[in-house]
Structure formats: C-alpha cells, structure tokens
Scaffold this motif. Structure first.
Motif: not given
Length: 293
Positions: A258-265, A238-242, A219-232
């Motif tokens: 982990w899959c449940g947390g990813f969806v939650e994120g 997320l693909g690398v970490w999947i 969940r937090n890895r998804v949040w981190l990407a959504r909060r801090r990374l440029p859109a591209p």
C-alpha cells in the motif's frame, strides 16, 4: 417516449467458465431481450465459449484490466448505434430475476437525467455485505435512493451520459475506477440511483484476493484525488485514507504494498486534472457522502 434499447457488456479472463455460462443464460432469460451483448476476453481467445446469436465476442491479446476491457465493449456498443442504456456485469455474477432489463428500461425512461443505476449485490444466501452498499450508512441494504457511488459488478449506464463525460479511466486497471466515473457524472449534473430491487447474485469474496489489491488501491486513490478534487480537499482526502488504512491493515506485506502504491500515485502521471466544482462537493455532502471519505 420509447423505452431505451439495452446493451450488455461482460468482461472475462476465461477463468470462470461455469459462472460465465450461467450468467449468459440469465441474460438470455430476461423478458426484455438485449439488443446486443458484447463479451470481451481480457487476454483470452474466447474460443471455448458458446454464445447466443446476439452476443459479439471480442478477444483481446492483452489484459487491459477491468476498466480497459469494459471500454472495448462500450465502444463496440457505441459503434453499433442501437443501444441507449448499457448494463455491465461481472462474469461471476448472476441475474436471479427475469425482469431486470425491463426494470432498467423503465427507470431510465422515467428520468432523462438518470446517468447510473447501481444494482444490489447479494451472495447466494441473499445477504448483502455492508461494503456492497454504496453509502456510508449501510445498515439497510434495501433503502433505495440517490447516492454518490455504485458497484462495478452490476450497474447500468446512460449512453448519452457516457458520450458527455467519457468512458472508464483505463489507466486505473483495477480499483477506484467507479469513483472516478461517478464523480465525473455527478459533476456533469447526472444522477446516480441505488435500486435494491435490481439484484446481482455474486459470491462473497474479498478484494484483497487480488495480489495487486493494496498497491493499486493506494495508487489509484491518490490519482483520483489529484484528478478530481479541488486543491484544498486533496490533502484532507488523502489524510483521512492514510489514517483509515493504518487502522485497518493487519498485514505487513499488505501495508508495504500500500505504501509503495501511495508513493507511485504521487510520483507518476495521473491523467488530466479536472477537479469537480464546489457545488458538486456540496451536492455529494447533501447526499450523505462528502468527497473526503
């Protein structure tokens, strides 16, 4: 230039009384005394904990998680007005040298743009695990230098840096809060130094010992990407970490969590979106860890 005044924050749930007493004793043994030490009790009253006169106990009714508890301590130090650099330590860690605070003072006094200094974590036998070294090439834990990350168990923050970039992301509760704070610091032009001579002794444990590890990690890895990374870079990261997760996880219940947390994120609010600048992406790449790993 005067040496910065040191404050300390320790968060505990009251489950490690022996280790906590040893840590507090190692703080008191430092040859440069801390101006103020704040002990935060996450859902624990701290009534059975004897402390030195310069230790402020802040018991909390609820467990705010590691970042939330640390924020309580940081606000206490900020309100005091007599701390320039704060050192945060895990309650099962131990300072094995008596000159840690003096070394931290000297490092921050020498560089006004030093925002974070990360300690080297070592087990009681002196071994530093690869995952405790905050760089991709982790073969030499004694290699000092500027990095893009730090370990939450033992580190020092510039209070002016925190005043500029803000505190820990309390909503993360557990996992990747260090990355969020580190990326904000780098984006604001602050430096992160890994200093292996600053040692926090810590038992060799696995983060998976926490029941919520897999869920919060995803969940937090998804949040981190959504909060801090440029859109591209969001789908790339997320693909690398999947891919890495599918290759590493050997537990079916862990993978489901982990899959449940990813969806939650992906579905839940992640806080304000403030993506880093592209020049920060390049800076992190030059430091050896682009923000896709």
């Amino acid at each position: 230039m005067p040496l910065p005044r040191i404050g300390v924050v320790i968060v505990t749930m009251g489950t490690r009384p022996v280790e906590l007493r040893a840590l507090l004793a190692s703080v008191e043994r430092q040859d440069v005394p801390a101006t103020r030490v704040v002990l935060v009790g996450n859902a624990t009253p701290l009534t059975a904990c004897d402390v030195a006169p310069n230790v402020v106990k802040v018991p909390l009714d609820d467990n705010l998680g590691c970042p939330g508890g640390r924020n309580v301590g940081l606000r206490e130090l900020r309100a005091s007005g007599d701390v320039d650099v704060v050192i945060e330590l895990d309650d099962d860690g131990l300072l094995i040298a008596d000159d840690v605070f003096r070394t931290v003072q000297e490092l921050f006094a020498a560089d006004a743009r030093l925002g974070i200094t990360g300690f080297r974590v070592a087990d009681p036998q002196g071994h530093t695990e690869r995952r405790w070294v905050p760089r991709l090439r982790a073969d030499d834990p004694m290699r000092r230098g500027l990095v893009t990350a730090f370990l939450g168990g033992g580190h020092a923050f510039s209070m002016p840096m925190l005043d500029e970039i803000g505190l820990w992301p309390a909503e993360f509760f557990f996992g990747h809060e260090e990355s969020d704070l580190a990326w904000r610091a780098l984006d604001a032009g602050w430096k992160i130094l890994y200093e292996p001579e600053l040692v926090l002794q810590h038992p060799r444990t696995s983060p998976a010992r926490h029941a919520v590890h897999y869920r919060f990690t995803a969940r937090n890895r998804v949040w981190l990407a959504r909060r801090r990374l440029p859109a591209p870079l969001v789908p790339v990261y997320l693909g690398v970490w999947i891919s890495l997760t599918l290759a590493r996880i050997r537990s079916v219940p862990g993978l489901k969590a982990w899959c449940g947390g990813f969806v939650e994120g992906m579905r839940t609010p992640c806080g304000p979106r403030e993506p880093m600048k592209w020049r920060t992406v390049w800076r992190m790449t030059r430091l050896g860890r682009p923000p896709i790993l």
